[in-house]
Design an enzyme around this catalytic site. Structure first.
Site, PDB file in Angstrom:
ATOM      1  N   HIS A  74       3.271   6.538  -6.967  1.00  0.00           N
ATOM      2  CA  HIS A  74       2.496   7.664  -7.482  1.00  0.00           C
ATOM      3  C   HIS A  74       3.351   8.935  -7.419  1.00  0.00           C
ATOM      4  O   HIS A  74       3.367   9.746  -8.347  1.00  0.00           O
ATOM      5  CB  HIS A  74       1.239   7.831  -6.612  1.00  0.00           C
ATOM      6  CG  HIS A  74       0.156   8.669  -7.222  1.00  0.00           C
ATOM      7  ND1 HIS A  74      -0.939   9.081  -6.523  1.00  0.00           N
ATOM      8  CD2 HIS A  74      -0.003   9.175  -8.469  1.00  0.00           C
ATOM      9  CE1 HIS A  74      -1.738   9.801  -7.303  1.00  0.00           C
ATOM     10  NE2 HIS A  74      -1.186   9.873  -8.487  1.00  0.00           N
ATOM     11  N   HIS A  77       1.644   4.433  -2.861  1.00  0.00           N
ATOM     12  CA  HIS A  77       1.716   5.894  -2.723  1.00  0.00           C
ATOM     13  C   HIS A  77       3.069   6.387  -3.235  1.00  0.00           C
ATOM     14  O   HIS A  77       3.158   7.405  -3.913  1.00  0.00           O
ATOM     15  CB  HIS A  77       1.595   6.301  -1.250  1.00  0.00           C
ATOM     16  CG  HIS A  77       0.206   6.256  -0.701  1.00  0.00           C
ATOM     17  ND1 HIS A  77      -0.837   6.920  -1.293  1.00  0.00           N
ATOM     18  CD2 HIS A  77      -0.304   5.647   0.404  1.00  0.00           C
ATOM     19  CE1 HIS A  77      -1.934   6.717  -0.567  1.00  0.00           C
ATOM     20  NE2 HIS A  77      -1.635   5.948   0.462  1.00  0.00           N
ATOM     21  N   HIS A  99       0.826  -1.202   0.000  1.00  0.00           N
ATOM     22  CA  HIS A  99       0.000   0.000   0.000  1.00  0.00           C
ATOM     23  C   HIS A  99       0.870   1.266   0.000  1.00  0.00           C
ATOM     24  O   HIS A  99       0.729   2.138  -0.860  1.00  0.00           O
ATOM     25  CB  HIS A  99      -0.921  -0.020   1.231  1.00  0.00           C
ATOM     26  CG  HIS A  99      -1.792   1.189   1.371  1.00  0.00           C
ATOM     27  ND1 HIS A  99      -3.127   1.180   1.071  1.00  0.00           N
ATOM     28  CD2 HIS A  99      -1.512   2.459   1.774  1.00  0.00           C
ATOM     29  CE1 HIS A  99      -3.637   2.384   1.277  1.00  0.00           C
ATOM     30  NE2 HIS A  99      -2.670   3.183   1.709  1.00  0.00           N
ATOM     31  N   GLU A 100       1.791   1.332   0.941  1.00  0.00           N
ATOM     32  CA  GLU A 100       2.630   2.537   1.044  1.00  0.00           C
ATOM     33  C   GLU A 100       3.531   2.672  -0.182  1.00  0.00           C
ATOM     34  O   GLU A 100       3.795   3.779  -0.652  1.00  0.00           O
ATOM     35  CB  GLU A 100       3.454   2.520   2.332  1.00  0.00           C
ATOM     36  CG  GLU A 100       2.633   2.524   3.615  1.00  0.00           C
ATOM     37  CD  GLU A 100       1.557   3.607   3.661  1.00  0.00           C
ATOM     38  OE1 GLU A 100       1.729   4.667   3.032  1.00  0.00           O
ATOM     39  OE2 GLU A 100       0.518   3.363   4.311  1.00  0.00           O
TER      40      GLU A 100
HETATM   41 ZN   LIG Z   1      -2.827   5.231   2.022  1.00  0.00          ZN
END
Ligand SMILES: [Zn+2]
Length: 686
Positions: free
Chosen positions: A483, A480, A476-477
């Site tokens: 992105h 980010h 998940h991290e």
């Molecule tokens: Zn998040």
């Protein structure tokens, strides 16, 4: 000696930065920034992109360069000295950004540019930045006059102080309480790594030979899931869910009640000053969702879809507790424990056993291999330089540093990885930007990110082992991070995560989570720590079967949080703790299947919506999950590791940052608007 925070080095000089550098660096940074802004206002007759917007971006880069290491160190190394330094800087920065947002002369220049003949020759991206900027001037109260303008600035100041205070109360309350025993029988059921951790904790606190349990997340969660001792579970639950409140073992000591009430009141006042009906409308002005009604309707639709599933799950849990554990009525501190037992009974998935299959280095190399497959991006660790000296300065020996290269061997971004829990580190996992991509004087600034988590640290001499949940958090991290790092936008205002609507930022992160559940990815990310074999098919199958275990209850829990948030910020601010509680109680009556005990003060440590950026925005997680599920469906349709879809996603969404509204980017990728079908399907709620 020169202040390392003002060195303009490629990366922050973490070995040299000390708390006493912070204040002078921020003062100097703000002074320089103000000087540049004054020069812009007085000198420009004909504002253009190059003489106005580009220098403005450089001003924000200057502030980011000084502030990002300070904010980061305050989060990962929260010593009293750093805390003081951070607090000393905060008002200066808040004042700076309020004044910038309310600078009427500057606003006039941007407006003049937007109405000039040259505007039509600007790129789509540049036009969007100018429109965003004008909107943000309005949201910062640029149109306010005299007393109102001052009041607005005072509110901003006060909000930043209150936000920091809220987080500190939570952190202090978390660290204030502990449970000590010298009798291992009190801890029956706890996994070995938690026992080892608690023995070490006891040594650290001069209680050698004892076990010391803390309210840090890994320890708290382990006790709630595995401790056979119901009284221990009760004590931990009681202490944890009353942190920073008027209840529990530290009642009143770190109480956030007054902080929360003032926060909500001031946010409402601020919204009213700008002619919004309430703060929720102000919050949504920069988001993808159109209105409070849209958000409510969205959440209630999901609640309706999940309700029957959640009720059935709870009934199963009660029946199981009764039949197999001889427990009659379940208390709040039994839910996780019995759920864990039921999950093992139904699927024989033992998270602790699974840990052996996810040593950190295997997970990392597998995750990087997946990125290589779908995006053609290569991640390389930079451990030491050619002379064997650490290449990059870090803030703790656990921290690692990586670079990402594309297929053409161009360096696209770099990131720090700080994965393990330790004292003085903020809880949870998060990504933060250190540098954003931008082009300055024809030269590219390479983006840099901080990736942080609070996984259980490795035992001495051994590899750290992750639970599958930890693996998901890491993905998940990293999502980010990608992105922020893989952006191809050269305008700092909208490159990477900058300028992306808040309710869309979780799209790339939640998308990455899906890969942790794919048959083709499991052999890449798992390898038994001793036997070096991938996770066996049977265990993986069991995990898959268990994936949507209690997903109805989990969905309702998230909806409860989101509804509480949007309701709180879309009505008259409550006057006291009871008023606050009654909003939450009403939401629970409406959507929840589990009603927590009277003493529970979950809201007092709900950092997201009080001190974080999620005020009237917590629904964003589910909103973005609709997008990420719909995107992943496209991967699934073309083979999960499809380079074709990976590149399409990379080019239409991931690399585009905030350069266009997310709805446009999404439609460019998917050829249509998003819908909730994929999310419901992946959650097993259909
Ligand atoms: Zn998040």
């Amino acid at each position: 000696m020169k202040n390392p925070l003002l060195s303009h080095s490629r990366l922050p000089l973490f070995h040299q930065i000390e708390p006493h550098h912070a204040l002078t660096a921020v003062q100097e940074g703000v002074r320089q920034a103000n000087e540049r802004i004054s020069a812009l206002i007085t000198s420009l007759l004909e504002p253009s992109w190059d003489n106005l917007m580009q220098p403005l971006d450089e001003v924000s880069a200057l502030i980011q360069e000084v502030w990002s290491p300070i904010g980061h160190l305050n989060a990962v190394k929260n010593t009293p000295e750093w805390r003081d330094a951070y607090h000393a800087c905060l008002p200066i920065l808040t004042q700076f950004s309020t004044q910038l947002g309310q600078n009427h002369k500057l606003y006039q220049k941007v407006l003049q540019l937007s109405q000039s003949a040259s505007f039509s020759s600007l790129s789509m991206i540049q036009k969007k930045i100018i429109h965003d900027q004008l909107r943000d001037f309005h949201l910062s109260g640029v149109a306010l006059k005299g007393d109102k303008k001052r009041r607005y600035a005072d509110i901003q100041q006060r909000l930043s102080v209150l936000g920091a205070k809220f987080e500190e109360n939570v952190l202090d309350a978390t660290h204030h309480w502990c449970y000590v025993t010298d009798n291992p029988r009190d801890l029956a059921g706890l996994p070995e790594h938690i026992l080892a951790f608690s023995r070490q904790k006891a040594v650290d606190k001069a209680r050698e030979g004892c076990y010391l349990l803390t309210l840090d997340a890994p320890c708290y969660i382990a006790v709630m899931k595995y401790a056979d001792n119901a009284d221990l579970r009760y004590q931990m639950y009681h202490a944890y869910t009353t942190r920073a409140s008027d209840q529990g073992p530290s009642a009143g000591q770190f109480d956030n009640t007054a902080v929360m009430l003032e926060l909500v009141q001031l946010k409402q006042e601020l919204a009213h000053m700008l002619n919004f009906k309430h703060y929720a409308d102000y919050s949504l002005a920069t988001k993808m969702a159109g209105s409070v009604n849209d958000v409510m309707e969205f959440l209630l639709t999901l609640a309706k879809q999940s309700r029957a599933y959640a009720e059935k799950e709870l009934m199963e849990l009660n029946t199981f507790a009764n039949d197999h554990l001889g427990m009659e009525a379940l208390s709040a501190w039994d839910i996780a424990y019995v759920s864990e037992k039921l999950q093992q009974h139904q699927y024989s998935v033992n998270e602790e056993l699974l840990r052996s299959y996810f040593p950190i280095d295997r997970v990392l190399s597998g995750m990087f291999a997946i990125i290589d497959h779908i995006y053609g991006m290569r991640v390389v660790e930079k451990a030491t330089g050619p002379d064997g000296v650490l290449f990059v300065e870090v803030w703790h020996p656990d921290v690692r540093f990586f670079e990402i290269y594309d297929a053409g061997e161009t360096l696209r971004g770099t990131f720090y990885l700080d994965l393990f829990a330790r004292e003085g580190k903020r809880g949870g996992a998060w990504m933060d930007d250190c540098r954003s991509r931008r082009v300055v004087d024809g030269k590219m600034v390479i983006p840099v990110a901080y990736l942080n988590a609070n996984f259980s640290p490795p035992q001495a001499g051994q590899s750290a082992l992750l639970t599958h949940d930890d693996v998901i958090t890491l993905f998940h991290e990293f999502g980010h991070g990608l992105h922020h790092l893989l952006t191809q936008i050269n305008e700092g205002q909208v490159s990477g995560i900058s300028g992306v609507e808040w309710d869309a930022v979780e799209l790339p992160s939640q998308l990455m989570e899906n890969f942790c559940w794919q048959k083709s990815c499991i052999p890449m990310i798992s390898s038994h720590v001793e036997r070096q074999e991938a996770l066996p098919e049977s265990l993986f199958q069991a995990m898959l079967n268990a994936k949507n275990f209690q997903s109805g209850m989990q969905m309702l829990r998230q909806i409860e949080f989101a509804l509480f948030d949007i309701t709180l910020y879309s009505q008259v601010a409550p006057n006291d703790g009871a008023g606050l509680q009654s909003i939450l109680d009403a939401v629970r009556q409406q959507v929840s299947v589990i009603i927590p005990p009277q003493f529970n003060r979950f809201q007092h440590s709900f950092c997201h919506i009080f001190s974080g950026g999620y005020s009237a925005g917590y629904y964003s997680y589910k909103w973005a999950e609709v997008l990420s599920s719909d995107v992943f469906l496209a991967f699934e349709e073309h083979g999960v590791l499809s380079r074709k879809i990976g590149e399409k996603f990379l080019h239409t969404i991931l690399a585009r940052g905030g350069s266009q509204p997310m709805m446009e980017l999404f439609k460019a990728f998917r050829g249509r608007e998003p819908n909730v079908d994929a999310l419901l399907r992946y959650s097993g709620l259909r």
